[in-house]
Write an enzyme that holds these catalytic residues in place. Structure first.
Site, PDB file in Angstrom:
ATOM      1  N   TYR A 148      12.599 -41.927-105.930  1.00 22.17           N
ATOM      2  CA  TYR A 148      13.399 -42.597-104.903  1.00 22.17           C
ATOM      3  C   TYR A 148      14.230 -43.734-105.511  1.00 22.17           C
ATOM      4  O   TYR A 148      15.429 -43.862-105.237  1.00 22.17           O
ATOM      5  CB  TYR A 148      12.473 -43.138-103.815  1.00 22.17           C
ATOM      6  CG  TYR A 148      13.184 -43.795-102.656  1.00 22.17           C
ATOM      7  CD1 TYR A 148      13.729 -43.027-101.634  1.00 22.17           C
ATOM      8  CD2 TYR A 148      13.293 -45.185-102.585  1.00 22.17           C
ATOM      9  CE1 TYR A 148      14.375 -43.628-100.564  1.00 22.17           C
ATOM     10  CE2 TYR A 148      13.928 -45.793-101.518  1.00 22.17           C
ATOM     11  CZ  TYR A 148      14.466 -45.009-100.510  1.00 22.17           C
ATOM     12  OH  TYR A 148      15.111 -45.615 -99.453  1.00 22.17           O
TER      13      TYR A 148
ATOM     14  N   GLY B 160      16.206 -43.845 -86.580  1.00 22.36           N
ATOM     15  CA  GLY B 160      16.028 -45.011 -87.428  1.00 22.36           C
ATOM     16  C   GLY B 160      17.290 -45.816 -87.648  1.00 22.36           C
ATOM     17  O   GLY B 160      18.072 -46.076 -86.724  1.00 22.36           O
TER      18      GLY B 160
END
Length: 241
Positions: A147, A13
């Site tokens: 998160y 990624g």
């Protein structure tokens, strides 16, 4: 001799794009990965960038892994804290494990990785610490309390540590990507992407991992020596601070 850069989560990624860009700019680069050994080996075969396996939430593993990288490649002068996980859930359904695993990786992982290299950077009067945060640190996101909290913590970490490193030639900065076209994001159903996500982005498209990598290249360079404690937003205009 070229400087040594270590990128956590650097074989996939955004992390892979960062690793490749740094190598292309002449840095000696090492990447870490958590568990996908097959992908990491393939990454190394294609790029020539060595990949080391350890869990950034484990301080002892970080310290021993960093020692190995420094013995094999050289003292780490550029650290890119990119590794991160999600364990999404609405807060009333979120488990303590979902909370702690995200905090331990995304926030405590910055301490675990930065602490073992910090004294060396101070001794050499040079260092670059670049923390990959998130747009959701800045604006929050439903279903991602863990998160968002962890990534917002990364920004506080960045601002405080920047003040400690400034007199020693160490800069500490953060990048907050928006929606980037990684495998994970492109796996979202096309209808959701085209009707719900991309319309929120004024430039009208997803970002590319290489665009985040170019942000890292700048912050790692000597040209950015007067920039520290800063947050660079790379989100296509989706959110302004």
């Amino acid at each position: 001799m070229s400087r040594v850069a270590l990128v956590t989560g650097g074989s996939r990624g955004i992390g892979a794009a960062i690793s490749i860009a740094l190598k292309g700019a002449g840095y000696r680069v090492a990447a870490t990965y958590a568990g996908n050994e097959e992908r990491a080996q393939a990454f190394t075969e294609v790029t020539g960038i060595p990949a080391y396996q350890w869990d950034v939430s484990d301080y002892a593993a970080c310290a021993s892994g960093i020692a190995r990288v420094e013995a094999e490649i050289g003292p780490i002068e550029i650290l890119v804290n990119n590794a991160g996980i999600t364990r999404d859930a609405m807060f009333h359904k979120m488990t303590p494990e979902q909370w702690s695993s995200v905090i331990d990786t995304n926030l405590t992982g910055l301490f675990n990785m930065t602490h073992p290299v910090w004294c060396g950077m101070r001794d050499r009067n040079f260092g670059r610490v670049i923390n990959i945060s998130s747009i959701n640190a800045q604006k929050g996101q439903m279903g991602q309390v863990n998160y968002s909290a962890s990534k917002a913590g990364d920004l506080g970490f960045t601002k405080a540590l920047a003040q400690e490193g400034a007199a020693k030639g160490i800069t500490v900065n953060a990048i907050c990507p928006g929606y980037i076209g990684t495998e994970m994001v492109r796996a979202i159903p096309e209808k959701v992407l085209t009707e719900r996500i991309i319309p929120q982005i004024p430039v009208g498209r997803l970002g590319e991992p290489e665009e985040i990598a170019r942000c890292v290249l700048f912050l790692a360079s000597d040209d950015a020596s007067f920039i520290t404690g800063s947050t660079l937003s790379a989100n296509g205009g989706q959110f302004f601070v």
